[in-house]
Structures are given as C-alpha cells and as structure tokens.
Design an enzyme around this catalytic site. Structure first.
Site, PDB file in Angstrom:
ATOM      1  N   ASP A 122       0.722  -1.242   0.111  1.00  0.00           N
ATOM      2  CA  ASP A 122      -0.102   0.026   0.080  1.00  0.00           C
ATOM      3  C   ASP A 122       0.904   1.262  -0.118  1.00  0.00           C
ATOM      4  O   ASP A 122       2.007   1.102   0.446  1.00  0.00           O
ATOM      5  CB  ASP A 122      -0.972  -0.045   1.162  1.00  0.00           C
ATOM      6  CG  ASP A 122      -1.884  -1.017   1.164  1.00  0.00           C
ATOM      7  OD1 ASP A 122      -2.127  -1.628  -0.041  1.00  0.00           O
ATOM      8  OD2 ASP A 122      -2.268  -1.490   2.086  1.00  0.00           O
ATOM      9  N   ASP A 168       0.503   3.877   1.656  1.00  0.00           N
ATOM     10  CA  ASP A 168       0.374   4.876   2.695  1.00  0.00           C
ATOM     11  C   ASP A 168       1.329   4.090   3.868  1.00  0.00           C
ATOM     12  O   ASP A 168       1.292   4.617   4.839  1.00  0.00           O
ATOM     13  CB  ASP A 168      -0.850   4.950   3.078  1.00  0.00           C
ATOM     14  CG  ASP A 168      -1.581   4.036   3.141  1.00  0.00           C
ATOM     15  OD1 ASP A 168      -1.268   2.626   3.051  1.00  0.00           O
ATOM     16  OD2 ASP A 168      -2.923   4.170   3.670  1.00  0.00           O
ATOM     17  N   TRP A 196     -13.459  -1.937   0.039  1.00  0.00           N
ATOM     18  CA  TRP A 196     -12.336  -2.029   1.063  1.00  0.00           C
ATOM     19  C   TRP A 196     -12.655  -3.433   1.884  1.00  0.00           C
ATOM     20  O   TRP A 196     -13.846  -3.563   2.106  1.00  0.00           O
ATOM     21  CB  TRP A 196     -12.434  -0.847   2.137  1.00  0.00           C
ATOM     22  CG  TRP A 196     -11.333  -1.247   3.287  1.00  0.00           C
ATOM     23  CD1 TRP A 196     -10.051  -0.610   3.151  1.00  0.00           C
ATOM     24  CD2 TRP A 196     -11.774  -1.707   4.613  1.00  0.00           C
ATOM     25  NE1 TRP A 196      -9.594  -0.694   4.221  1.00  0.00           N
ATOM     26  CE2 TRP A 196     -10.250  -1.483   5.283  1.00  0.00           C
ATOM     27  CE3 TRP A 196     -12.665  -2.349   5.084  1.00  0.00           C
ATOM     28  CZ2 TRP A 196     -10.097  -1.926   6.488  1.00  0.00           C
ATOM     29  CZ3 TRP A 196     -12.312  -2.582   6.386  1.00  0.00           C
ATOM     30  CH2 TRP A 196     -11.545  -2.688   7.107  1.00  0.00           C
ATOM     31  N   GLU A 220      -9.873  -8.860   1.083  1.00  0.00           N
ATOM     32  CA  GLU A 220      -8.898  -9.644  -0.110  1.00  0.00           C
ATOM     33  C   GLU A 220      -7.761 -10.235   0.759  1.00  0.00           C
ATOM     34  O   GLU A 220      -7.200 -11.274   0.288  1.00  0.00           O
ATOM     35  CB  GLU A 220      -8.708  -8.761  -1.027  1.00  0.00           C
ATOM     36  CG  GLU A 220      -7.465  -7.627  -0.926  1.00  0.00           C
ATOM     37  CD  GLU A 220      -8.080  -6.579  -0.102  1.00  0.00           C
ATOM     38  OE1 GLU A 220      -7.094  -5.767   0.439  1.00  0.00           O
ATOM     39  OE2 GLU A 220      -9.361  -6.216   0.299  1.00  0.00           O
ATOM     40  N   ASP A 221      -7.131  -9.357   1.781  1.00  0.00           N
ATOM     41  CA  ASP A 221      -5.992  -9.745   2.142  1.00  0.00           C
ATOM     42  C   ASP A 221      -6.250 -11.198   3.183  1.00  0.00           C
ATOM     43  O   ASP A 221      -5.359 -12.120   3.262  1.00  0.00           O
ATOM     44  CB  ASP A 221      -5.278  -8.844   3.290  1.00  0.00           C
ATOM     45  CG  ASP A 221      -6.388  -8.301   3.927  1.00  0.00           C
ATOM     46  OD1 ASP A 221      -7.520  -8.453   4.074  1.00  0.00           O
ATOM     47  OD2 ASP A 221      -6.021  -7.476   4.808  1.00  0.00           O
ATOM     48  N   MET A 229       1.777   4.538   9.219  1.00  0.00           N
ATOM     49  CA  MET A 229       0.928   4.853   8.089  1.00  0.00           C
ATOM     50  C   MET A 229       0.447   6.172   8.097  1.00  0.00           C
ATOM     51  O   MET A 229       0.706   6.937   8.874  1.00  0.00           O
ATOM     52  CB  MET A 229      -0.599   4.069   8.360  1.00  0.00           C
ATOM     53  CG  MET A 229      -1.556   4.492   7.549  1.00  0.00           C
ATOM     54  SD  MET A 229      -3.072   3.714   7.922  1.00  0.00           S
ATOM     55  CE  MET A 229      -2.776   1.860   7.207  1.00  0.00           C
ATOM     56  N   ARG A 272     -10.932   7.906   4.483  1.00  0.00           N
ATOM     57  CA  ARG A 272     -11.367   6.766   3.681  1.00  0.00           C
ATOM     58  C   ARG A 272     -11.470   7.278   2.191  1.00  0.00           C
ATOM     59  O   ARG A 272     -12.285   8.092   2.180  1.00  0.00           O
ATOM     60  CB  ARG A 272     -12.391   5.927   4.034  1.00  0.00           C
ATOM     61  CG  ARG A 272     -12.524   4.657   3.181  1.00  0.00           C
ATOM     62  CD  ARG A 272     -13.655   3.677   3.908  1.00  0.00           C
ATOM     63  NE  ARG A 272     -13.465   3.464   5.088  1.00  0.00           N
ATOM     64  CZ  ARG A 272     -12.619   2.399   5.730  1.00  0.00           C
ATOM     65  NH1 ARG A 272     -11.924   1.795   4.637  1.00  0.00           N
ATOM     66  NH2 ARG A 272     -12.338   2.169   6.828  1.00  0.00           N
TER      67      ARG A 272
END
Length: 385
Positions: A229, A231, A291, A294-295, A321, A326
């Site tokens: 990601d 961030d 969101w 998936e992980d 982070m 969002r």
C-alpha cells in the site's frame, strides 16, 4: 729425435685446429638454416599478400608502402623494398594489426544476505513538505522507470514492487522519499510500478495487484513480487524486501494497531511472494470490490495450498501509516465475510487465470513506472426481497 717430436706435436695441433674449424662450420650452418626458415616464412606471407592484392582484395598507399589485404582474416603485406626496413619493424607493425582482445570483466560477487550498509531503526515523519524534484535529487542512481541494481555485487533477487493506486499523489511522494534509499541499502535489483485504476468505479485492490504481476513480467525478468500500500512506510531497513522460502508478510506491526499484529491470519499492508508461490495460489482474487477481505482471502489461499506465512521479528516489522480519510468509492465491502468463507471453492476459478482488464497507458517517470488500466466495475448486487 727432437725434430721428430716437434713435427708430431705440430701435426696434432693442426688436427685440433681443423676439428675446431669443422665444429664452427657446423654451428654456423645450423644457425644459418634456422634464420633461413624464419625468412622463408616471412616471404611466404609476403607472397600470399601479393596474391591477395592481385585478386582485388587489397589497396596500396600513394607512396608504394604497406598494402593491407581485405580478402581474409589476418592477411598482412610487407614492403621489403622500402629503404631502412627491418624485420623487427615489420613484425611490430604486424602485431599492431592483430585484433586486440580485451580481457573479460571480473564477475561481481553475490550480494551479501545481510547488507553491511543497513542502519536499523528509522525516524519516519510526514510533517515536512515533499516534492518529486527533491526525491529525484536524493536518488541520482535510480534509472528511468524507478529501476535500480547494485553496482558492486550480483543481487540474489529481481524484485518488482507493485502499488495499487488512485488519487494518492501526495502519499506517493513520501513513499518514494523513504523507500528508494532503503531499497538501495538492501542491495536488491528492483523496479517500482504504480498500478493506477482509472475512472471512479469501486476500487479493487487485489485485482490491481494481479494486473501489476502481469504487466511487470512484460517489463523485466522478475522472480519476486512485493505488494505494498502507498501509505505504509517501514520503520527499519532490516526488514528486507525480497522473497523467502514461504510467502512473506512484512507489515506485521503498524502504528494504527499499536505496533502489534491485529490477528493471526492478518496478511494486509505489505506482502511478498515469489513467482512460484504466486502461481501456486492462482494469484489474488478479482471479486473483492471495495475495502476489506482480499488479504484474508489471500491468507486462506496460502494455507490451503500447504504453505505458511513467514514474518520478520516484531521489532523489525514496524510500519508507520500516513493518516488520511477513507477514499471515495472504496467503502467497506459488505460481501467480504461471505467470500472469505468460500475461498476453497473459488480460488481455482477466481484469480490470475481469470484476470481481465484493459491497458490504457504505460509511462516511465524518473522514480517509478505508471501503469494506467481500466478494470471494469463490480457486478450488480443481488436484490434482497
């Protein structure tokens, strides 16, 4: 009696002198024939050269000097009629005409498993203003498209770093500012790829990662893939961005989770798989729109295929982070929990083998390669009666 003795002595002396003369003659003949054979070899090359020039394969200079034949390899002509010409001179000229053979460069040693230039814990902050111009000046050794390879050793992995992306330009500046120096110190061959989802349809992180895997293989012979990601910044450069015997989860201690792993099956943020490991799980799912989820599906794929997740020490796998609201069109996926429970049934038909998308543009910037794609939109949700 005395005269007789004197005569015999003189006779012996004469015979000795005669033998010495004969021996001297034999030595001179041997030396003569040796020189003659060398000269004969020289004249042979000269005659070959004349024959070559008569056949049209040579050209002469205006002074009647050296003639160079072009009809075959290593064909040299010698002008022995030139005044003051010597055998040594012609031999030296011939050596200059011989093709020079440069010694092959010494092969580089393999890069060390633990690079000596690592500094350990890093100070990460996002308060100072960041520009692409500044980041580019900080990384002059990074080549076009965000590529780098160590100049002093042979890297063990060729790593493609893939970032799913949309509308995060400010975050990207900080990510590049911190990650390029870290990756260079880690002595890896790498390229950075931003997979940009065009349009304003619902975001699909895992599908973009599948696109990144496919497109980076068109750009280089990568054997390791880091999915990150934009961030998340590592706080320790000893968290080595390469592949391992088992799929790797790098971001195990984020500041937003109090620098702890939120749960045992967590695989989000930053992860890495070799090409073999990625194909074994059929890549990532394409049907997680929005969101979340998936992980966890990826974690299930890994364990269902007999592999285990490897992680760094919690003191090394710390991440900071970049705080943000969002993203629009990336709302939580209400179907994610149901999908996670069905990974075993869906992972063979939903993954890299079923990936569809449209490539719009590939553009190389000094610090990264941008790949813009259209990946479609989510199917309509079933109507609840």
């Amino acid at each position: 009696m005395a005269r007789l003795m004197l005569g015999r002595t003189l006779e012996r002396i004469c015979k000795g002198v005669l033998l010495l003369c004969l021996l001297h003659f034999l030595i001179m003949m041997i030396l003569y024939f040796d020189v003659y054979t060398q000269r004969f070899d020289l004249f042979s090359r000269f005659n070959n050269g004349r024959n070559g020039s008569r056949s049209g394969g040579a050209g002469a200079n205006n002074n009647g000097g050296t003639v160079a034949a072009a009809g075959g390899p290593h064909l040299y002509l010698y002008n022995l009629s030139r005044p003051n010409a010597t055998l040594a001179g012609y031999l030296a000229a011939g050596e200059q005409l011989l093709p020079s053979v440069k010694p092959s460069p010494k092969p580089l040693p393999p890069c060390p498993e633990i690079p000596p230039g690592l500094v350990g814990r890093l100070l990460i902050e996002f308060s100072s203003q960041m520009t692409m111009e500044r980041v580019q000046k900080e990384n002059p050794n990074v080549t076009d498209g965000g590529r780098y390879t160590p100049p002093d050793c042979r890297p063990r992995w060729k790593v493609a770093i893939i970032i799913p992306f949309r509308h995060r330009d400010n975050h990207l500046k900080y990510w590049l500012h911190y990650l390029h120096p870290i990756l260079r110190r880690q002595k890896i061959h790498y390229g950075i790829y931003i997979i940009n989802q065009l349009g304003e349809e619902t975001f699909n992180r895992a599908k973009l990662l599948n696109v990144g895997y496919t497109e980076t293989l068109k750009d280089g012979e990568y054997d390791c893939f880091i999915f990150s990601d934009v961030d998340l910044i590592p706080m320790d450069d000893r968290n080595l961005y390469h592949c391992y015997d088992q799929p790797r989860h790098f971001a195990i201690a984020m500041d937003k989770f109090g620098f702890r792993l939120p749960y045992a099956g967590y695989f989000g943020g930053v992860s890495g798989l070799s090409r073999k490991q990625f194909l074994k799980i059929n890549g990532f799912p394409n049907e997680y729109w929005g969101w979340g989820g998936e992980d966890d599906d990826i974690y299930n794929r890994i364990t269902l295929n007999g592999m285990k997740v490897s992680r760094p020490d919690v003191r090394i796998g710390r991440y900071r982070m970049i705080k943000h609201e969002r993203d629009k069109h990336n709302e939580p996926n209400p179907q994610r929990f149901n999908k996670i429970q069905n990974t075993k049934n869906t992972m063979r038909r939903d993954g890299i083998s079923s990936l569809t998308y449209r490539l719009v543009q590939v553009k190389r910037f000094p610090l990264y390669t941008n790949i813009s794609v259209e990946i479609g939109k989510p199917p309509p949700r079933p109507f609840k009666g």
